[in-house]
Design a protein around this motif. Structure first.
Motif, PDB file in Angstrom:
ATOM      1  N   THR A 218     -23.276 -27.736 -10.887  1.00 21.11           N
ATOM      2  CA  THR A 218     -22.925 -26.678  -9.945  1.00 21.11           C
ATOM      3  C   THR A 218     -22.529 -27.252  -8.589  1.00 21.11           C
ATOM      4  O   THR A 218     -22.731 -26.624  -7.549  1.00 21.11           O
ATOM      5  N   SER A 219     -21.959 -28.443  -8.581  1.00 15.83           N
ATOM      6  CA  SER A 219     -21.441 -28.998  -7.330  1.00 15.83           C
ATOM      7  C   SER A 219     -20.166 -28.252  -6.952  1.00 15.83           C
ATOM      8  O   SER A 219     -19.408 -27.792  -7.820  1.00 15.83           O
ATOM      9  N   ALA A 220     -19.917 -28.134  -5.663  1.00 13.84           N
ATOM     10  CA  ALA A 220     -18.752 -27.390  -5.191  1.00 13.84           C
ATOM     11  C   ALA A 220     -17.446 -28.005  -5.677  1.00 13.84           C
ATOM     12  O   ALA A 220     -16.499 -27.285  -6.014  1.00 13.84           O
ATOM     13  N   ASP A 221     -17.381 -29.342  -5.709  1.00 10.77           N
ATOM     14  CA  ASP A 221     -16.118 -29.978  -6.091  1.00 10.77           C
ATOM     15  C   ASP A 221     -15.812 -29.817  -7.576  1.00 10.77           C
ATOM     16  O   ASP A 221     -14.671 -29.519  -7.953  1.00 10.77           O
ATOM     17  N   LEU A 222     -16.825 -29.981  -8.436  1.00 13.59           N
ATOM     18  CA  LEU A 222     -16.579 -29.824  -9.878  1.00 13.59           C
ATOM     19  C   LEU A 222     -16.359 -28.361 -10.250  1.00 13.59           C
ATOM     20  O   LEU A 222     -15.454 -28.045 -11.031  1.00 13.59           O
ATOM     21  N   THR A 223     -17.154 -27.455  -9.709  1.00 16.32           N
ATOM     22  CA  THR A 223     -16.949 -26.030 -10.027  1.00 16.32           C
ATOM     23  C   THR A 223     -15.648 -25.539  -9.415  1.00 16.32           C
ATOM     24  O   THR A 223     -14.971 -24.674  -9.991  1.00 16.32           O
ATOM     25  N   GLY A 224     -15.284 -26.086  -8.247  1.00 14.90           N
ATOM     26  CA  GLY A 224     -14.007 -25.703  -7.660  1.00 14.90           C
ATOM     27  C   GLY A 224     -12.847 -26.072  -8.568  1.00 14.90           C
ATOM     28  O   GLY A 224     -11.924 -25.271  -8.776  1.00 14.90           O
ATOM     29  N   GLN A 225     -12.879 -27.280  -9.137  1.00 14.43           N
ATOM     30  CA  GLN A 225     -11.814 -27.678 -10.060  1.00 14.43           C
ATOM     31  C   GLN A 225     -11.846 -26.847 -11.335  1.00 14.43           C
ATOM     32  O   GLN A 225     -10.794 -26.502 -11.882  1.00 14.43           O
ATOM     33  N   ALA A 226     -13.040 -26.516 -11.825  1.00 20.12           N
ATOM     34  CA  ALA A 226     -13.139 -25.625 -12.987  1.00 20.12           C
ATOM     35  C   ALA A 226     -12.461 -24.298 -12.683  1.00 20.12           C
ATOM     36  O   ALA A 226     -11.720 -23.751 -13.514  1.00 20.12           O
ATOM     37  N   ASN A 227     -12.701 -23.755 -11.485  1.00 19.59           N
ATOM     38  CA  ASN A 227     -12.042 -22.516 -11.088  1.00 19.59           C
ATOM     39  C   ASN A 227     -10.521 -22.664 -11.107  1.00 19.59           C
ATOM     40  O   ASN A 227      -9.796 -21.762 -11.553  1.00 19.59           O
ATOM     41  N   HIS A 228     -10.043 -23.806 -10.601  1.00 21.98           N
ATOM     42  CA  HIS A 228      -8.597 -24.013 -10.522  1.00 21.98           C
ATOM     43  C   HIS A 228      -7.979 -24.079 -11.923  1.00 21.98           C
ATOM     44  O   HIS A 228      -6.865 -23.601 -12.144  1.00 21.98           O
ATOM     45  N   LEU A 229      -8.708 -24.656 -12.860  1.00 19.82           N
ATOM     46  CA  LEU A 229      -8.240 -24.649 -14.246  1.00 19.82           C
ATOM     47  C   LEU A 229      -8.258 -23.230 -14.801  1.00 19.82           C
ATOM     48  O   LEU A 229      -7.354 -22.823 -15.552  1.00 19.82           O
ATOM     49  N   GLY A 230      -9.262 -22.449 -14.441  1.00 17.81           N
ATOM     50  CA  GLY A 230      -9.377 -21.085 -14.944  1.00 17.81           C
ATOM     51  C   GLY A 230      -8.249 -20.180 -14.482  1.00 17.81           C
ATOM     52  O   GLY A 230      -7.706 -19.390 -15.267  1.00 17.81           O
ATOM     53  N   VAL A 231      -7.872 -20.278 -13.195  1.00 16.86           N
ATOM     54  CA  VAL A 231      -6.772 -19.432 -12.734  1.00 16.86           C
ATOM     55  C   VAL A 231      -5.445 -19.903 -13.305  1.00 16.86           C
ATOM     56  O   VAL A 231      -4.491 -19.122 -13.417  1.00 16.86           O
ATOM     57  N   THR A 232      -5.372 -21.177 -13.698  1.00 18.78           N
ATOM     58  CA  THR A 232      -4.150 -21.697 -14.297  1.00 18.78           C
ATOM     59  C   THR A 232      -3.859 -21.046 -15.644  1.00 18.78           C
ATOM     60  O   THR A 232      -2.696 -20.873 -16.017  1.00 18.78           O
ATOM     61  N   ILE A 233      -4.900 -20.652 -16.386  1.00 17.58           N
ATOM     62  CA  ILE A 233      -4.665 -19.953 -17.654  1.00 17.58           C
ATOM     63  C   ILE A 233      -4.636 -18.435 -17.437  1.00 17.58           C
ATOM     64  O   ILE A 233      -4.740 -17.666 -18.377  1.00 17.58           O
ATOM     65  N   GLN A 234      -4.471 -18.014 -16.191  1.00 19.29           N
ATOM     66  CA  GLN A 234      -4.241 -16.633 -15.797  1.00 19.29           C
ATOM     67  C   GLN A 234      -5.457 -15.727 -15.995  1.00 19.29           C
ATOM     68  O   GLN A 234      -5.314 -14.566 -16.373  1.00 19.29           O
ATOM     69  N   ALA A 235      -6.623 -16.249 -15.697  1.00 17.08           N
ATOM     70  CA  ALA A 235      -7.774 -15.370 -15.547  1.00 17.08           C
ATOM     71  C   ALA A 235      -7.530 -14.489 -14.321  1.00 17.08           C
ATOM     72  O   ALA A 235      -7.043 -14.953 -13.302  1.00 17.08           O
ATOM     73  N   ASP A 236      -7.871 -13.213 -14.428  1.00 16.42           N
ATOM     74  CA  ASP A 236      -7.686 -12.281 -13.318  1.00 16.42           C
ATOM     75  C   ASP A 236      -8.888 -12.285 -12.374  1.00 16.42           C
ATOM     76  O   ASP A 236      -8.768 -11.919 -11.202  1.00 16.42           O
ATOM     77  N   ILE A 237     -10.046 -12.671 -12.887  1.00 14.77           N
ATOM     78  CA  ILE A 237     -11.263 -12.830 -12.099  1.00 14.77           C
ATOM     79  C   ILE A 237     -11.975 -14.068 -12.624  1.00 14.77           C
ATOM     80  O   ILE A 237     -12.009 -14.308 -13.831  1.00 14.77           O
ATOM     81  N   ILE A 238     -12.545 -14.846 -11.728  1.00 15.64           N
ATOM     82  CA  ILE A 238     -13.324 -16.020 -12.106  1.00 15.64           C
ATOM     83  C   ILE A 238     -14.798 -15.735 -11.873  1.00 15.64           C
ATOM     84  O   ILE A 238     -15.197 -15.309 -10.792  1.00 15.64           O
ATOM     85  N   LYS A 239     -15.612 -15.986 -12.907  1.00 22.34           N
ATOM     86  CA  LYS A 239     -17.065 -15.931 -12.755  1.00 22.34           C
ATOM     87  C   LYS A 239     -17.572 -17.367 -12.668  1.00 22.34           C
ATOM     88  O   LYS A 239     -17.305 -18.184 -13.538  1.00 22.34           O
ATOM     89  N   GLN A 240     -18.318 -17.650 -11.602  1.00 20.93           N
ATOM     90  CA  GLN A 240     -18.793 -19.014 -11.391  1.00 20.93           C
ATOM     91  C   GLN A 240     -20.214 -18.991 -10.834  1.00 20.93           C
ATOM     92  O   GLN A 240     -20.602 -18.057 -10.126  1.00 20.93           O
ATOM     93  N   LYS A 241     -20.984 -19.997 -11.167  1.00 17.23           N
ATOM     94  CA  LYS A 241     -22.308 -20.135 -10.585  1.00 17.23           C
ATOM     95  C   LYS A 241     -22.178 -20.522  -9.114  1.00 17.23           C
ATOM     96  O   LYS A 241     -21.248 -21.227  -8.726  1.00 17.23           O
ATOM     97  N   LEU A 242     -23.101 -20.062  -8.302  1.00 21.42           N
ATOM     98  CA  LEU A 242     -23.093 -20.416  -6.892  1.00 21.42           C
ATOM     99  C   LEU A 242     -23.290 -21.923  -6.764  1.00 21.42           C
ATOM    100  O   LEU A 242     -24.153 -22.503  -7.437  1.00 21.42           O
ATOM    101  N   PRO A 243     -22.517 -22.598  -5.924  1.00 22.11           N
ATOM    102  CA  PRO A 243     -22.697 -24.050  -5.787  1.00 22.11           C
ATOM    103  C   PRO A 243     -24.045 -24.393  -5.164  1.00 22.11           C
ATOM    104  O   PRO A 243     -24.516 -23.707  -4.262  1.00 22.11           O
ATOM    105  N   THR A 244     -24.647 -25.453  -5.666  1.00 25.11           N
ATOM    106  CA  THR A 244     -25.956 -25.880  -5.168  1.00 25.11           C
ATOM    107  C   THR A 244     -25.899 -27.236  -4.461  1.00 25.11           C
ATOM    108  O   THR A 244     -26.847 -27.612  -3.783  1.00 25.11           O
ATOM    109  N   ASN A 245     -24.799 -27.970  -4.639  1.00 17.98           N
ATOM    110  CA  ASN A 245     -24.635 -29.254  -3.968  1.00 17.98           C
ATOM    111  C   ASN A 245     -23.151 -29.603  -3.957  1.00 17.98           C
ATOM    112  O   ASN A 245     -22.302 -28.742  -4.214  1.00 17.98           O
TER     113      ASN A 245
END
Length: 352
Positions: A218-245
């Motif tokens: 749940t690091s901001a940098d890894l979850t941030g990149q996961a989000n970027h991959l998610g919007v690339t496949i055209q997710a309309d909303i991203i669900k993500q865990k709150l970053p902890t580090n």
């Protein structure tokens, strides 16, 4: 000035979270939630009128209707977490109707659950609250356990039961992630063809993301990149865990990033860490909803409100909280969901 009850629940975190005013990423660079979200953000996109109609059903329902924010009640537990682990503490939720009743009574924008839960009650409730069908799951009955996501049904079946959207999980970083990427990108494409919206549970999963006793899932940098991959496949909303580090890339020494991520775009403040997640959702064009996490007992209400404050002040779209609400008596679950929505309707809690 935030509602005094919110400040009271935050306790000694109140000033730290509510008064923070110097974020690393200025809010002017983001597309923030608001009543005009669909017209402002999506009118230039490739989403069809049918998809926009489904988005409006979601954002126009419940207590947060037409604010640009959403509070979704998710109960996809019972599969990976097992029914016993999820519902033994409160057995009324073995009955799918009570899951939907809680979401309706609390005034949620939507209820997200499995094919079975929503399908068995669809004729009674699909027209009363928007349905989000979670189409894939991990399951831990296999021995040895595996960490994969398997499709449990078809997108067409979700459409037939009257769902406004589908949800799916990809375990980014796992050995199976590219299979999941292909399956879910195809599922999202078909869902859009049918006029449904798409939500991606955008999680990281790899034992290599734990380094020297520190968990960077749940690091901001890894979850941030996961989000970027998610919007690339055209997710309309991203669900993500709150970053902890932060600093997952630095610890694992894999992939690529920039030192500017750490020196210019983030600090160690939780609002900044969450804002980096928002930035990776096309600067907020795609809404970020953070998950409420597991139930820990007495601290659940305060934890949930803190998560909502961080998400809202970072520029997120809302919360998706399940276990903290359904693993307690229904009236207490309704109260907890209400406290979360209080954060999003409180004009004194502003974007940092």
């Amino acid at each position: 000035m935030a509602n005094s009850k919110v400040s009271e629940l935050l306790g000694d975190k109140a000033e730290y979270l509510l008064d923070y005013s110097s974020p690393a990423i200025d809010k002017s660079t983001l597309h923030l939630p608001g009543p005009d979200h669909l017209d402002r953000v999506w009118k230039e996109s490739n989403r069809s009128n049918r998809v926009l109609g489904s988005m409006q059903q979601l954002l126009g329902h419940g207590r947060l209707a037409n604010t640009g924010y959403c509070n979704i009640f998710p109960v996809d537990q019972g599969i990976e977490h097992s029914a016993g682990a999820s519902f033994a503490i409160n057995p009324i939720y073995f009955d799918p109707e009570n899951i939907i009743k809680l979401a309706i009574e609390a005034g949620c924008n939507a209820v997200a659950s499995t094919y079975g839960v929503l399908g068995i009650m669809s004729r009674k409730y699909a027209h009363k609250i928007p349905f989000i069908v979670k189409i894939n799951h991990n399951e831990f009955l296999s021995l040895p356990n595996t960490y994969d996501q398997t499709l449990f049904g078809s997108v067409k079946d979700a459409w037939n039961m009257g769902a406004v959207g589908i949800g799916a999980t990809i375990y980014w970083g796992s050995a199976e992630s590219r299979k999941q990427l292909k399956e879910i990108s195809e599922a999202f494409e078909y869902a859009h063809e049918l006029g449904m919206l798409t939500i991606l549970w955008c999680y990281t999963r790899n034992n290599g993301f734990k380094v020297d006793g520190v968990d960077y899932h749940t690091s901001a940098d890894l979850t941030g990149q996961a989000n970027h991959l998610g919007v690339t496949i055209q997710a309309d909303i991203i669900k993500q865990k709150l970053p902890t580090n932060n600093g997952g890339y630095l610890a694992t020494k894999h992939g690529k990033t920039s030192p500017l991520v750490y020196s210019k775009l983030t600090t160690d403040h939780p609002i900044d860490l969450c804002r980096y997640q928002v930035l990776n959702c096309y600067a907020g064009r795609v809404g970020l909803i953070n998950s409420g996490g597991e139930s820990k007992g007495a601290s659940d209400m305060a934890d949930a409100v803190a998560t909502a404050v961080i998400n809202k002040r970072a520029g997120g779209m809302g919360l998706i909280l399940g276990r903290k609400a359904f693993q307690r008596p229904m009236n207490e679950g309704v109260e907890m969901l209400g406290k979360i929505m209080d954060v999003y309707t409180d004009e004194g809690i502003t974007i940092a």
